[in-house]
Scaffold this motif. Structure first.
Motif: not given
Length: 477
Positions: A6-9, A315-321, A328-331
């Motif tokens: 879980e990625y903290a902001p 892999r797409m399921s791990t992308l963070r929008v 931490n944001t990917d998209i």
């Protein structure tokens, strides 16, 4: 699949950027009010108004072109390449010194993730100015004769997807060759161009060498049609590019156009699939798919299609929008409500035409403009999503059996900007690159840029090259 982490902001602070309530035009080394109306630039992630921006009218464009002409004739044109290089080096160093400020402002105004603006856009911007500073006193070796001359005043129009990077692609070679510039940034992303104007002041660039006029289509039209502009450089949509080509037809203006794309990313059965998946993700989801050379068509060999799709979905399921300023944001956010509507429309058409739509489960913020990473399977070459540029995080998946079929499908497009080839056979890479009608072909990678390497397209993707030694040709007689 549940994510074990879980990625903290981890938000980047906005405090490093001082966004003024309103901005004027940058003409002859000074910020001026302008005669036109004003418009608002907003944050695509929050929809908050960031600033009021002056909209340049024909009189403002005329003043900017006159300032550029005077600077060209009196100062910049006669100046030695060695002296011009000093200014370009100085600009490059200031960009590096203010890189964090530029990256944060770009992400706020554009919506792209901070890790992209911080690690890709801004370093490449500085690299372009360093690279062309090195050329400024070596133009006799650029392949344009022993005494190449600048063209004069360059009118440059850039898009909203890479506001600062496109500025560097246009301004750095123009200045290195001895031209002066009037640049119009996109109306939705003017802030980093206006901060660049401050950098020009900080670098003591002579007044009039760089002028920045903000506005929408009418401002760009006034710049393109101005009789004292010697060179037009445009990056943007194919439709606008065609209009510009018609507008300058019959004049002596030089033109370069870098337009749309519908790139094929071709994966063969011997490709390193895990590496290919990373390249596919980078090819279409980098910068929310707001990339003219995005790998928006995945052509995968039938025998590995199921395996590759399973890996790609995982892999797409791990992308963070989400929040563009979160490290931490990917998209990030889609740049505007208009662009989001276009992406939604074409995606709905893809479903209506029978393609299978899939997106990972992801929570989208309630305010702002957002679209999840999406792929379509069962796509044929007749589908609109396989032919039209969506300019968003949407991937169309097609299959092939033989290399000749892959080439035929990849080239079956009105565009010809870029392509990717994934295989372990070097001979196949060279053979495919020779047959693909694309300006740039990446081998076992995608979306890699370097200031020393030329970039540009064929067919409806435009003409002319930017970057490298070839990029000098567009600004020299």
């Amino acid at each position: 699949m549940t994510n074990p982490f879980e990625y903290a902001p981890a938000p980047e602070s906005r405090s490093i950027v001082d966004i003024k309530p309103s901005y004027g035009l940058f003409v002859n080394g000074e910020f001026t009010e302008g005669h036109g109306t004003s418009f608002k630039t907003i944050s695509p992630a929050t929809e908050e108004v960031l600033a009021e921006i002056a909209e340049a009218d024909e009189a403002d464009v005329d003043a900017a072109v006159k300032a550029a002409r005077k600077a060209y004739e009196k100062v910049w044109g006669p100046m030695s390449g060695r002296e011009r290089a000093k200014y370009l080096y100085r600009i490059a160093r200031i960009i590096q010194e203010r890189s964090r400020e530029l990256a944060v402002l770009e992400s706020i105004d554009n919506g792209k993730p901070i890790k992209e603006s911080r690690d890709v856009d801004v370093p490449t911007v500085a690299a372009h100015f360093f690279y062309y500073a090195g050329w400024a006193d070596k133009l006799a070796y650029a392949g344009r004769g022993t005494d190449p001359r600048p063209l004069g005043v360059a009118g440059q129009i850039i898009p909203w997807n890479f506001p600062l990077l496109m500025l560097a692609w246009k301004i750095a070679p123009a200045l290195a060759c001895g031209n002066t510039v009037v640049l119009k940034p996109a109306e939705t992303t003017p802030l980093t161009a206006l901060l660049f104007a401050e950098i020009c002041q900080q670098a003591d660039l002579p007044p009039g060498v760089v002028n920045i006029v903000t506005g929408a289509g009418a401002t760009g039209q006034a710049l393109v049609s101005h009789p004292d502009v010697d060179k037009v450089a445009f990056t943007g949509s194919t439709d606008v590019g065609k209009a510009i080509a018609r507008a300058v037809a019959g004049t002596e203006k030089r033109v370069t156009l870098e337009l749309g794309g519908k790139a094929a990313n071709v994966v063969f059965d011997d490709a390193p699939l895990d590496q290919a998946v990373e390249g596919i993700v980078n090819g279409i989801f980098f910068n929310q798919g707001h990339v003219c050379c995005a790998g928006s068509r995945l052509l995968v060999q039938e025998s590995v299609a199921d395996e590759l799709l399973a890996k790609l979905k995982r892999r797409m399921s791990t992308l963070r929008v989400g929040d563009p300023l979160d490290k931490n944001t990917d998209i990030g956010a889609i740049n505007s409500a208009e662009q989001l509507a276009k992406i939604r429309e074409l995606s709905e058409i893809g479903e209506a035409e029978g393609a299978g739509r899939w997106s990972p489960a992801c929570d989208l913020p309630e305010t702002g403009f957002w679209f999840p990473p999406t792929l379509f399977t069962g796509v044929s070459q007749a589908h609109r999503i396989a032919r039209e540029e969506i300019f968003g995080p949407v991937l169309s998946v097609l299959t092939f059996r033989t290399p000749s079929e892959a080439v035929e499908k990849a080239n079956n497009t009105p565009y010809g900007l870029s392509a990717g080839v994934w295989t372990e056979k070097g001979s196949r890479i060279l053979s495919m690159a020779n047959q693909l009608r694309a300006g740039v072909v990446w081998a076992n990678t995608f979306n890699k840029f370097d200031p020393t390497s030329p970039f540009g397209g064929f067919k409806e993707s435009g003409y002319g090259r930017e970057g490298g030694r070839h990029g000098l040709e567009a600004y020299l007689k």
